[in-house]
Design a protein around this motif. Structure first.
Motif, short mmCIF file in Angstrom:
data_model
loop_
_atom_site.label_atom_id
_atom_site.label_comp_id
_atom_site.label_asym_id
_atom_site.label_seq_id
_atom_site.Cartn_x
_atom_site.Cartn_y
_atom_site.Cartn_z
N VAL A 44 0.84 -1.20 0.00
CA VAL A 44 0.00 0.00 0.00
C VAL A 44 0.88 1.25 0.00
CG1 VAL A 44 -1.71 1.32 1.32
CG2 VAL A 44 -1.96 -1.15 1.08
N MET A 45 1.93 1.24 0.82
CA MET A 45 2.82 2.40 0.90
C MET A 45 3.56 2.61 -0.43
SD MET A 45 3.77 4.96 2.65
CE MET A 45 2.92 4.51 4.14
N ALA A 46 3.99 1.54 -1.07
CA ALA A 46 4.68 1.66 -2.36
C ALA A 46 3.75 2.27 -3.41
CB ALA A 46 5.18 0.29 -2.82
N PHE A 47 2.50 1.82 -3.41
CA PHE A 47 1.51 2.35 -4.34
C PHE A 47 1.29 3.84 -4.08
CE2 PHE A 47 -2.96 3.33 -5.39
CZ PHE A 47 -2.96 3.02 -6.74
N TYR A 48 1.15 4.20 -2.80
CA TYR A 48 0.94 5.60 -2.43
C TYR A 48 2.14 6.45 -2.87
CZ TYR A 48 0.62 9.84 0.30
OH TYR A 48 0.61 11.16 0.67
N ASN A 52 2.15 9.50 -5.40
CA ASN A 52 2.62 10.80 -4.94
C ASN A 52 3.66 11.37 -5.90
OD1 ASN A 52 2.16 12.77 -2.94
ND2 ASN A 52 4.10 12.26 -1.97
N VAL A 53 4.52 10.52 -6.45
CA VAL A 53 5.50 10.96 -7.45
C VAL A 53 4.76 11.50 -8.67
CG1 VAL A 53 7.25 10.13 -9.09
CG2 VAL A 53 7.39 9.50 -6.67
N GLU A 54 3.70 10.80 -9.06
CA GLU A 54 2.88 11.26 -10.18
C GLU A 54 2.27 12.63 -9.88
OE1 GLU A 54 -0.10 8.52 -11.72
OE2 GLU A 54 1.22 6.84 -11.19
N VAL A 111 -5.99 4.42 -2.85
CA VAL A 111 -5.17 3.80 -1.80
C VAL A 111 -6.05 2.98 -0.87
CG1 VAL A 111 -3.68 4.25 0.20
CG2 VAL A 111 -3.29 5.47 -1.94
N ARG A 112 -7.16 3.56 -0.45
CA ARG A 112 -8.09 2.86 0.45
C ARG A 112 -8.63 1.59 -0.22
NH1 ARG A 112 -10.99 6.87 1.59
NH2 ARG A 112 -12.58 6.63 0.01
N GLU A 113 -9.03 1.68 -1.49
CA GLU A 113 -9.57 0.52 -2.21
C GLU A 113 -8.51 -0.57 -2.37
OE1 GLU A 113 -11.28 2.06 -5.82
OE2 GLU A 113 -13.04 2.84 -4.76
N LEU A 114 -7.27 -0.17 -2.65
CA LEU A 114 -6.19 -1.14 -2.76
C LEU A 114 -5.98 -1.87 -1.44
CD1 LEU A 114 -3.72 -2.45 -4.22
CD2 LEU A 114 -2.37 -0.57 -3.27
N LYS A 115 -5.92 -1.10 -0.36
CA LYS A 115 -5.69 -1.70 0.96
C LYS A 115 -6.82 -2.65 1.33
CE LYS A 115 -4.28 -0.64 5.67
NZ LYS A 115 -3.71 0.40 6.53
N LEU A 154 11.42 -3.99 4.14
CA LEU A 154 10.78 -4.09 2.83
C LEU A 154 10.95 -2.80 2.04
CD1 LEU A 154 7.54 -5.99 3.89
CD2 LEU A 154 9.37 -6.89 2.42
N LYS A 155 10.81 -1.68 2.71
CA LYS A 155 10.98 -0.39 2.04
C LYS A 155 12.41 -0.24 1.54
CE LYS A 155 10.46 4.55 2.31
NZ LYS A 155 9.89 5.69 2.96
N GLU A 156 13.35 -0.64 2.36
CA GLU A 156 14.76 -0.55 1.98
C GLU A 156 15.05 -1.40 0.74
OE1 GLU A 156 18.81 -1.75 4.18
OE2 GLU A 156 17.52 -0.41 5.36
N LYS A 157 14.43 -2.57 0.67
CA LYS A 157 14.64 -3.46 -0.48
C LYS A 157 14.07 -2.87 -1.77
CE LYS A 157 14.82 -7.80 2.06
NZ LYS A 157 14.11 -9.05 2.39
#
Length: 170
Positions: A44-48, A52-54, A111-115, A154-157
């Motif tokens: 979810v965080m990766a998608f967000y 956000n970059v977009e 984001v909510r729907e994905l989660k 996971l974020k670091e990876k």
């Protein structure tokens, strides 16, 4: 009669104790459940972060609004017609800003729907596991710490280290 009452009391007491022990056992969190929970949250965080970059790109690279400075000026004046007139906003800028606002509004929904979709998917996590780990995180700081630690790993990876990517280019 007293023996029967005592025996009945003892049986109900054991049943109650067994049920309580089963509840406590059911609430034990496995490393696999923690890993699944952390992976779901990381997805979810990766998608967000990607969205956000977009959004940032949509603001910075917007040819009509001409960058973040003008965007911030419009944002500050948005709900005040006098201020909008003062900054001389054009119809094209209004339309571009509204497009950005629409994207921002859809972002939280996406984001909510994905989660929710990931939580409901038993192959990813499942509602029961989500509720169990979420409850345990609130009740036990050690569980929260484990989840946070796994999420950081996971974020670091998925986020290459800036120093490594700079040295790879050099």
């Amino acid at each position: 009669m007293k023996k029967l009452f005592g025996l009945t009391f003892l049986i109900f007491g054991l049943i109650g104790f067994t049920a309580q022990a089963q509840d406590e056992a059911a609430e034990e969190i496995t490393d696999e459940e923690i890993a699944k929970f952390a992976a779901m949250e990381d997805s979810v965080m990766a998608f967000y972060e990607q969205k956000n970059v977009e959004l940032v790109s949509m603001i910075k690279d917007n040819e009509v609004i001409d960058g973040a400075g003008r965007y911030n000026e419009i944002k500050a004046a948005w709900d005040d017609e006098a201020k909008l007139a003062e900054i001389e906003i054009t119809d094209d800028e209004k339309a571009a800003y509204e497009e950005i606002l629409e994207f921002m509004g859809s972002l939280s929904t996406e984001v909510r729907e994905l989660k929710i979709g990931l939580i409901k998917n038993d192959d990813v996590l499942g509602i029961a596991t989500y509720n169990k780990v979420n409850k345990a995180m609130k009740a036990n700081p050690e569980v929260k710490e484990k989840v946070d630690s796994l999420m950081a790993e996971l974020k670091e990876k998925r986020t290459p280290d800036e120093d490594e990517s700079a040295s790879d280019n050099g």
